[in-house]
Design a protein around this motif. Structure first.
Motif, PDB file in Angstrom:
ATOM      1  N   UNK A 135       0.828  -1.213   0.000  1.00 38.59           N
ATOM      2  CA  UNK A 135       0.000   0.000   0.000  1.00 38.59           C
ATOM      3  C   UNK A 135       0.859   1.258   0.000  1.00 38.59           C
ATOM      4  N   UNK A 136       1.959   1.237   0.769  1.00 38.87           N
ATOM      5  CA  UNK A 136       2.854   2.393   0.792  1.00 38.87           C
ATOM      6  C   UNK A 136       3.495   2.606  -0.577  1.00 38.87           C
ATOM      7  N   UNK A 178     -11.782   9.294   1.366  1.00 36.40           N
ATOM      8  CA  UNK A 178     -12.055   8.115   0.547  1.00 36.40           C
ATOM      9  C   UNK A 178     -11.105   6.975   0.909  1.00 36.40           C
ATOM     10  N   UNK A 179      -9.836   7.299   1.125  1.00 36.48           N
ATOM     11  CA  UNK A 179      -8.869   6.269   1.503  1.00 36.48           C
ATOM     12  C   UNK A 179      -9.253   5.611   2.831  1.00 36.48           C
ATOM     13  N   UNK A 180      -9.843   6.388   3.728  1.00 39.87           N
ATOM     14  CA  UNK A 180     -10.217   5.835   5.033  1.00 39.87           C
ATOM     15  C   UNK A 180     -11.270   4.740   4.906  1.00 39.87           C
ATOM     16  N   UNK A 181     -12.054   4.779   3.848  1.00 35.87           N
ATOM     17  CA  UNK A 181     -13.115   3.781   3.665  1.00 35.87           C
ATOM     18  C   UNK A 181     -12.618   2.534   2.933  1.00 35.87           C
ATOM     19  N   UNK A 182     -11.383   2.569   2.458  1.00 39.28           N
ATOM     20  CA  UNK A 182     -10.837   1.456   1.693  1.00 39.28           C
ATOM     21  C   UNK A 182      -9.986   0.552   2.577  1.00 39.28           C
ATOM     22  N   UNK A 183      -9.831  -0.667   2.132  1.00 43.15           N
ATOM     23  CA  UNK A 183      -9.050  -1.658   2.892  1.00 43.15           C
ATOM     24  C   UNK A 183      -7.567  -1.507   2.576  1.00 43.15           C
ATOM     25  N   UNK A 184      -6.991  -0.398   3.027  1.00 41.01           N
ATOM     26  CA  UNK A 184      -5.566  -0.161   2.846  1.00 41.01           C
ATOM     27  C   UNK A 184      -4.952   0.149   4.199  1.00 41.01           C
ATOM     28  N   UNK A 219      -0.103   4.167   5.171  1.00 35.96           N
ATOM     29  CA  UNK A 219       0.527   4.187   3.852  1.00 35.96           C
ATOM     30  C   UNK A 219       0.398   5.549   3.177  1.00 35.96           C
ATOM     31  N   UNK A 220      -0.676   6.291   3.490  1.00 39.59           N
ATOM     32  CA  UNK A 220      -0.867   7.606   2.877  1.00 39.59           C
ATOM     33  C   UNK A 220       0.279   8.544   3.269  1.00 39.59           C
ATOM     34  N   UNK A 221       0.582   8.594   4.570  1.00 39.09           N
ATOM     35  CA  UNK A 221       1.664   9.458   5.035  1.00 39.09           C
ATOM     36  C   UNK A 221       3.024   8.954   4.567  1.00 39.09           C
TER      37      UNK A 221
END
Length: 263
Positions: free
Chosen positions: A10-11, A100-106, A110-112
């Motif tokens: 994911x990262x 949106x990313x918060x609702x996904x299975x990731x 990884x965003x930061x």
């Protein structure tokens, strides 16, 4: 897949996303890169002879001042490039993509991580570009060994990592991209108040503590010592402590802001 493998995957995806954004919209990076290049050319060709005569206490020698100036300009380049990270993070937070990313299975972090790794790579590339300009106008590092170059690159990467985490925290705490850009301006202003352009000893007595007791001066003096063979002294470990402290502070600050539930 293990949780570690998922986090790495994911990262990596978020890193590719940020690098694609930087490639498709290069104007911000180029604008920030223009400042250190212009300062380098201005101080070398307009003030170089006068500054070299004042620092050395002898005859004017523009090439000597160029050698003195380049390490500070490289640190200024890093500070300027990380402003783009603050703007990018703030934009993501306010345009809804993070929601949106918060609702996904990731993996949540990884965003930061994608932003931080992408910013460090951009910092290194920016340093290489500014360094190429310095070499083109006459900078030479004849006293540096292969080990010195490796240590110099490691120091530049460590400074990039520390300042990027601070910039990410600034971006997360800002209500919009404009505010993020303004709040991150100290990352570019502090190198101007360091030993980047003149030695600390040449500054007025009341101003010396401002230049001495900040993270950029020991980092610049360490880099100057590695590239030019000048005395480093205690600056190396002071610079490393500053970088580690800022990286840890920025990491926990950014995580606490990012983990807060959106209002």
């Amino acid at each position: 897949m293990s949780s570690l493998s998922l986090a790495v995957r994911d990262a990596s995806t978020m890193l590719r996303r940020n690098l694609l954004h930087a490639r498709r919209y290069p104007s911000l990076t180029l604008n920030l890169l223009l400042t250190p290049v212009m300062l380098l050319l201005l101080f070398v060709y307009v003030f170089g002879d006068v500054m070299s005569a004042g620092i050395a206490g002898g005859g004017a020698d523009r090439s000597r001042y160029l050698a003195y100036l380049v390490p500070g300009i490289l640190m200024l380049t890093i500070g300027g490039t990380t402003i783009g990270s603050a703007v990018s993070v703030s934009t993501d937070m306010n345009e809804g993509i993070v929601a949106r990313f918060r609702t996904m299975a990731i993996h949540r972090g990884s965003v930061l991580i994608g932003h931080v790794v992408g910013s460090v790579l951009q910092c290194v590339m920016s340093v290489v570009l500014v360094g190429a300009v310095a070499v083109a106008i006459g900078f030479r590092s004849v006293d540096a060994t292969a080990l010195d170059w490796v240590l110099a690159l490691g120091l530049l990467t460590l400074v990039s990592l520390a300042l990027t985490w601070i910039a990410v925290g600034m971006g997360l705490s800002s209500p919009n991209a404009e505010a993020a850009s303004n709040s991150a301006m100290p990352l570019m202003i502090l190198p101007l108040l360091s030993s980047a352009f003149v030695p600390v000893d040449a500054m007025p007595g009341w101003f010396r503590p401002v230049a001495q007791y900040q993270p950029f001066t020991p980092a610049i003096e360490t880099l100057r010592g590695l590239l030019l063979g000048t005395r480093i002294g205690d600056n190396a470990w002071v610079a490393v402590i500053w970088c580690l402290a800022l990286a840890v502070l920025g990491y926990f600050w950014s995580r606490s802001l990012f983990d807060r539930e959106p209002k």
